[in-house]
Design a protein around this motif. Structure first.
Motif, PDB file in Angstrom:
ATOM      1  N   THR A   6       0.848  -1.195   0.000  1.00  0.00           N
ATOM      2  CA  THR A   6       0.000   0.000   0.000  1.00  0.00           C
ATOM      3  C   THR A   6       0.882   1.242   0.000  1.00  0.00           C
ATOM      4  OG1 THR A   6      -1.952   1.041   1.006  1.00  0.00           O
ATOM      5  CG2 THR A   6      -0.246   0.239   2.521  1.00  0.00           C
ATOM      6  N   ARG A  45       4.578   4.615   2.788  1.00  0.00           N
ATOM      7  CA  ARG A  45       4.484   3.184   2.479  1.00  0.00           C
ATOM      8  C   ARG A  45       4.773   2.364   3.729  1.00  0.00           C
ATOM      9  NH1 ARG A  45       5.013   2.529  -3.200  1.00  0.00           N
ATOM     10  NH2 ARG A  45       5.670   4.446  -4.217  1.00  0.00           N
ATOM     11  N   LEU A  63      -8.436  -3.008   4.333  1.00  0.00           N
ATOM     12  CA  LEU A  63      -7.463  -2.066   4.865  1.00  0.00           C
ATOM     13  C   LEU A  63      -8.240  -0.901   5.469  1.00  0.00           C
ATOM     14  CD1 LEU A  63      -4.731  -1.959   2.073  1.00  0.00           C
ATOM     15  CD2 LEU A  63      -4.369  -2.549   4.477  1.00  0.00           C
ATOM     16  N   HIS A 101      -1.450  -4.024  -5.229  1.00  0.00           N
ATOM     17  CA  HIS A 101      -1.049  -2.762  -4.607  1.00  0.00           C
ATOM     18  C   HIS A 101      -2.303  -1.919  -4.431  1.00  0.00           C
ATOM     19  CE1 HIS A 101       1.560   0.506  -3.465  1.00  0.00           C
ATOM     20  NE2 HIS A 101       1.027   1.290  -4.380  1.00  0.00           N
ATOM     21  N   VAL A 102      -2.552  -1.463  -3.199  1.00  0.00           N
ATOM     22  CA  VAL A 102      -3.749  -0.679  -2.887  1.00  0.00           C
ATOM     23  C   VAL A 102      -3.308   0.715  -2.438  1.00  0.00           C
ATOM     24  CG1 VAL A 102      -5.855  -0.541  -1.501  1.00  0.00           C
ATOM     25  CG2 VAL A 102      -4.953  -2.781  -2.182  1.00  0.00           C
ATOM     26  N   THR A 113      -9.100   5.436  -4.531  1.00  0.00           N
ATOM     27  CA  THR A 113      -8.183   4.307  -4.588  1.00  0.00           C
ATOM     28  C   THR A 113      -8.329   3.622  -5.933  1.00  0.00           C
ATOM     29  OG1 THR A 113      -7.391   2.368  -3.375  1.00  0.00           O
ATOM     30  CG2 THR A 113      -9.775   2.611  -3.598  1.00  0.00           C
TER      31      THR A 113
END
Length: 117
Positions: A6, A45, A63, A101-102, A113
């Motif tokens: 993320t 990150r 998340l 990958h968020v 997002t």
């Protein structure tokens, strides 16, 4: 092997969201199980993948990004309750060989997002 990462960008200040708190949950039958909690590094990150080849399992995850707490920590005066508070993102991991990958783009008033690379 598969992994989950993320990255959060603070769109109000035009910088990485260093220090933002993030929690990762696995959703089993609609019930969240906490897997990990962390603060993002200077680049917005996680220091390591949230899931890697040893912990990656297909399934549904969540998340939760502590957006309002992050902006309060930067001295932004927010209404009570804040317009954007904790931001949950539910997503599925279907392929254990892929990198998921968020990323999150966040301000006190909006967020977005997408599946990143």
């Amino acid at each position: 092997m598969g992994k989950l990462t993320t990255h959060v960008l603070d769109t109000m200040n035009g910088c990485p969201a260093a220090g933002m708190l993030v929690a990762l949950y696995r959703m089993d039958g609609g019930q969240p199980t906490l897997l990990k909690q962390l603060a993002l590094n200077h680049d917005g990150r996680a220091d390591a993948p949230l899931l890697d080849d040893t912990t990656f399992k297909t399934g549904t995850y969540r998340l939760v990004f502590e957006v309002a707490a992050y902006f309060r920590g930067r001295g932004v005066i927010l209404p009570e309750p804040p317009f954007v508070d904790a931001v949950p993102i539910d997503f599925g991991l279907a392929n254990p060989l892929q990198h998921y990958h968020v990323p999150l783009l966040a301000s006190p008033w909006a967020y977005s997002t997408y599946r990143g690379s």
